[in-house]
Design a protein around this motif. Structure first.
Motif, PDB file in Angstrom:
ATOM      1  N   LEU A  17       0.825  -1.204   0.000  1.00 36.27           N
ATOM      2  CA  LEU A  17       0.000   0.000   0.000  1.00 36.27           C
ATOM      3  C   LEU A  17       0.861   1.258   0.000  1.00 36.27           C
ATOM      4  CD1 LEU A  17      -2.797  -0.978   2.578  1.00 36.27           C
ATOM      5  CD2 LEU A  17      -2.924  -1.030   0.093  1.00 36.27           C
ATOM      6  N   TRP A  18       1.902   1.249   0.809  1.00 35.62           N
ATOM      7  CA  TRP A  18       2.794   2.409   0.872  1.00 35.62           C
ATOM      8  C   TRP A  18       3.455   2.665  -0.479  1.00 35.62           C
ATOM      9  CZ3 TRP A  18       8.234   2.175   0.418  1.00 35.62           C
ATOM     10  CH2 TRP A  18       8.897   3.391   0.632  1.00 35.62           C
ATOM     11  N   SER A  19       3.868   1.586  -1.165  1.00 36.10           N
ATOM     12  CA  SER A  19       4.509   1.746  -2.463  1.00 36.10           C
ATOM     13  C   SER A  19       3.536   2.260  -3.516  1.00 36.10           C
ATOM     14  CB  SER A  19       5.131   0.420  -2.920  1.00 36.10           C
ATOM     15  OG  SER A  19       4.117  -0.553  -3.164  1.00 36.10           O
ATOM     16  N   GLN A  20       2.240   1.941  -3.376  1.00 33.55           N
ATOM     17  CA  GLN A  20       1.236   2.381  -4.324  1.00 33.55           C
ATOM     18  C   GLN A  20       0.759   3.803  -4.064  1.00 33.55           C
ATOM     19  OE1 GLN A  20      -0.009   0.457  -7.069  1.00 33.55           O
ATOM     20  NE2 GLN A  20       1.813  -0.724  -6.509  1.00 33.55           N
ATOM     21  N   VAL A  48     -12.357 -10.426  12.049  1.00 33.32           N
ATOM     22  CA  VAL A  48     -11.668 -10.667  10.779  1.00 33.32           C
ATOM     23  C   VAL A  48     -12.147  -9.667   9.724  1.00 33.32           C
ATOM     24  CG1 VAL A  48     -11.389 -12.290   8.866  1.00 33.32           C
ATOM     25  CG2 VAL A  48     -11.217 -13.108  11.218  1.00 33.32           C
ATOM     26  N   ALA A  49     -13.463  -9.509   9.629  1.00 35.91           N
ATOM     27  CA  ALA A  49     -14.034  -8.607   8.627  1.00 35.91           C
ATOM     28  C   ALA A  49     -13.655  -7.154   8.889  1.00 35.91           C
ATOM     29  CB  ALA A  49     -15.550  -8.758   8.605  1.00 35.91           C
ATOM     30  N   ALA A  50     -13.598  -6.758  10.162  1.00 43.07           N
ATOM     31  CA  ALA A  50     -13.202  -5.389  10.497  1.00 43.07           C
ATOM     32  C   ALA A  50     -11.762  -5.123  10.060  1.00 43.07           C
ATOM     33  CB  ALA A  50     -13.362  -5.145  11.994  1.00 43.07           C
ATOM     34  N   GLY A  51     -10.890  -6.113  10.253  1.00 38.35           N
ATOM     35  CA  GLY A  51      -9.512  -5.958   9.789  1.00 38.35           C
ATOM     36  C   GLY A  51      -9.426  -5.834   8.283  1.00 38.35           C
ATOM     37  N   PHE A  52     -10.192  -6.664   7.578  1.00 39.49           N
ATOM     38  CA  PHE A  52     -10.199  -6.602   6.117  1.00 39.49           C
ATOM     39  C   PHE A  52     -10.707  -5.244   5.646  1.00 39.49           C
ATOM     40  CE2 PHE A  52     -12.084  -7.042   1.963  1.00 39.49           C
ATOM     41  CZ  PHE A  52     -11.164  -7.811   1.267  1.00 39.49           C
ATOM     42  N   ALA A  53     -11.803  -4.772   6.219  1.00 36.20           N
ATOM     43  CA  ALA A  53     -12.380  -3.490   5.813  1.00 36.20           C
ATOM     44  C   ALA A  53     -11.413  -2.345   6.082  1.00 36.20           C
ATOM     45  CB  ALA A  53     -13.694  -3.255   6.560  1.00 36.20           C
ATOM     46  N   PHE A  54     -10.636  -2.439   7.168  1.00 37.69           N
ATOM     47  CA  PHE A  54      -9.655  -1.394   7.481  1.00 37.69           C
ATOM     48  C   PHE A  54      -8.647  -1.228   6.347  1.00 37.69           C
ATOM     49  CE2 PHE A  54      -5.384  -0.572   9.303  1.00 37.69           C
ATOM     50  CZ  PHE A  54      -5.574   0.761   9.669  1.00 37.69           C
ATOM     51  N   THR A  55      -8.062  -2.332   5.904  1.00 37.90           N
ATOM     52  CA  THR A  55      -7.086  -2.257   4.820  1.00 37.90           C
ATOM     53  C   THR A  55      -7.748  -1.877   3.504  1.00 37.90           C
ATOM     54  OG1 THR A  55      -5.767  -3.962   5.931  1.00 37.90           O
ATOM     55  CG2 THR A  55      -5.268  -3.523   3.624  1.00 37.90           C
ATOM     56  N   GLU A  56      -8.919  -2.431   3.235  1.00 38.06           N
ATOM     57  CA  GLU A  56      -9.619  -2.103   1.996  1.00 38.06           C
ATOM     58  C   GLU A  56      -9.988  -0.623   1.954  1.00 38.06           C
ATOM     59  OE1 GLU A  56     -13.003  -4.407  -0.511  1.00 38.06           O
ATOM     60  OE2 GLU A  56     -13.713  -3.432   1.314  1.00 38.06           O
ATOM     61  N   ASN A  57     -10.367  -0.068   3.094  1.00 39.31           N
ATOM     62  CA  ASN A  57     -10.703   1.352   3.131  1.00 39.31           C
ATOM     63  C   ASN A  57      -9.490   2.220   2.799  1.00 39.31           C
ATOM     64  OD1 ASN A  57     -13.464   1.257   3.684  1.00 39.31           O
ATOM     65  ND2 ASN A  57     -13.139   1.100   5.886  1.00 39.31           N
ATOM     66  N   ILE A  58      -8.317   1.818   3.244  1.00 33.78           N
ATOM     67  CA  ILE A  58      -7.110   2.571   2.885  1.00 33.78           C
ATOM     68  C   ILE A  58      -6.944   2.596   1.367  1.00 33.78           C
ATOM     69  CG2 ILE A  58      -4.588   2.630   3.065  1.00 33.78           C
ATOM     70  CD1 ILE A  58      -4.827   1.426   5.831  1.00 33.78           C
ATOM     71  N   LEU A  59      -7.191   1.452   0.729  1.00 35.25           N
ATOM     72  CA  LEU A  59      -7.097   1.400  -0.737  1.00 35.25           C
ATOM     73  C   LEU A  59      -8.135   2.309  -1.396  1.00 35.25           C
ATOM     74  CD1 LEU A  59      -6.520  -2.412  -1.357  1.00 35.25           C
ATOM     75  CD2 LEU A  59      -5.038  -0.570  -2.142  1.00 35.25           C
ATOM     76  N   TYR A  60      -9.377   2.245  -0.939  1.00 35.71           N
ATOM     77  CA  TYR A  60     -10.430   3.068  -1.540  1.00 35.71           C
ATOM     78  C   TYR A  60     -10.179   4.557  -1.291  1.00 35.71           C
ATOM     79  CZ  TYR A  60     -13.621  -0.588  -3.113  1.00 35.71           C
ATOM     80  OH  TYR A  60     -14.199  -1.633  -3.792  1.00 35.71           O
TER      81      TYR A  60
END
Length: 410
Positions: free
Chosen positions: A72-75, A193-205
């Motif tokens: 994510l940092w590289s992107q 588990v889902a909260a962790g996934f959403a956290f990273t996905e939100n950074i991408l969005y």
């Protein structure tokens, strides 16, 4: 307001001895009370509780999260990565507060919850990033008549993401079996588990919106409100179907039943996820109409279901601890205290007067787990292991009670 303690509620909390202290239970083995119950333990407690395995799982998931963070940092770059990470903490905090409320009756081990979060934020995102393009390509070949903008978000994303998240919940069923007792536990683990996934996905969005708009602006604000404030629990609701199914299955035991429940829950999670991603087409593309007419009622229904599950756990706690009370391990007043929220609050307030609030928390947690273990024994599930756990918990409860009595007397 005048301070009141357990002695003011004799019908709900332990009787006084000394003034304000709970009545100690008679230390007799199960079956020795006035109304004998079935003998519940005979084997010696097993060494180890799965902690070492959990530590290894946490270490592996942490490495995966670091790799995903580096990607994510590289992107995004340093500034965008930091800013979007801060924004993603808002919906994450909302989800974790909600899950903590669900988990209040019988809190799960922090180590298991940490692994659940790391799996969601790291490994499940990594699986999605790696496997998603291949699954999408396969779906394009199988469904040539469907538009790519439909196949990606409505078919590929729900399938890959729910499988990736669900595997973490399934691992917890077997890695921390002694703490995976029922549907509420399943909802908590799956939701984490889902909260962790959403956290990273939100950074991408958020990062995508930030870059496409060239900086802070309306687009980023819209995406933040949509994902962070309007629908922070979306992923939690999808994946909770897997946890709920697994939690119901572990109550009855059997690997075949557990695996069958996993696939049924996975199917429900995928369908719900597809419905969310493609549901706006059902209401002429209006997200807000879809949100208020369909998603809000579904969320309210899910909350109602969780409340009913929690009440069922309270009734189960009272029933099973009542059997131990009949055998002499608890007093009837202790059972009422341990099986009601009001009784627990009053007992914690009383213990806090002499610095034993944490000890009382331990007493409550061990007694609640004892009731759930008794339920597993009554169902005939993993008798040697659960009987060993029961014996250890009875010893812990007796020791903790003695500690509180000594503290109150001093």
């Amino acid at each position: 307001m005048t301070s009141r303690g357990p002695e003011d509620f004799p019908d709900r909390v332990p009787a006084a001895r000394p003034p304000g202290a709970p009545q100690p239970a008679r230390e007799k083995p199960p079956g020795a009370g006035p109304v004998p119950v079935q003998p519940l333990w005979s084997a010696q407690p097993k060494e180890g509780t799965g902690t070492a395995l959990t530590v290894l799982l946490i270490a592996g998931a942490s490495v995966a999260l670091l790799l995903v963070a580096w990607f994510l940092w590289s992107q995004l770059g340093t500034v965008a990565f930091a800013l979007c990470g801060i924004l993603a903490l808002v919906p994450l905090g909302i989800c974790l507060l909600g899950l903590r409320w669900v988990d209040r009756w019988e809190p799960e081990p922090r180590s298991a919850l940490l692994f659940a979060f790391l799996w969601g934020a790291g490994i499940s995102v990594g699986i999605t990033l790696l496997a998603g393009p291949y699954v999408a390509r396969a779906l394009y070949l199988l469904l040539p008549g469907f538009a790519p903008e439909f196949i990606g978000p409505v078919l590929e994303a729900p399938i890959v993401e729910e499988i990736a998240k669900g595997l973490g919940v399934l691992i917890l069923v077997f890695a921390r079996r002694s703490h995976f007792d029922g549907p509420v536990d399943g909802v908590v683990y799956a939701g984490t588990v889902a909260a962790g996934f959403a956290f990273t996905e939100n950074i991408l969005y958020f990062g995508s919106a930030l870059i496409s708009s060239g900086g802070l602006g309306v687009e980023l604000g819209f995406v933040f409100v949509l994902r962070g404030l309007f629908s922070p629990f979306a992923h939690v609701l999808f994946t909770s179907a897997i946890g709920l199914a697994l939690g119901l299955a572990v109550r009855r035991g059997g690997k075949a039943r557990i695996m069958g429940a996993f696939f049924l829950g996975l199917l429900a999670a995928i369908v719900g996820h597809m419905f969310w991603n493609g549901g706006t087409a059902l209401v002429s593309g209006s997200f807000f109409v879809f949100y208020f007419l369909l998603q809000v009622p579904l969320f309210a229904l899910a909350v109602t279901g969780v409340v009913l599950l929690r009440r069922a756990e309270q009734r189960l706690t009272r029933q099973r601890l009542g059997e131990y009370a009949a055998a002499g391990w608890f007093t009837p007043q202790e059972v009422l205290m341990l099986s009601t929220r009001a009784g627990r609050h009053q007992a914690l307030a009383w213990a806090g007067r002499f610095g034993a609030r944490s000890t009382m928390k331990t007493f409550i947690a061990d007694a609640t787990r004892l009731a759930l273990t008794r339920q597993q024994i009554a169902a005939g599930r993993d008798l040697p292991a659960n009987q060993a756990i029961e014996r250890a918990l009875l010893q812990d409860v007796t020791r903790t009670r003695s500690m509180m009595l000594a503290r109150s007397a001093a």
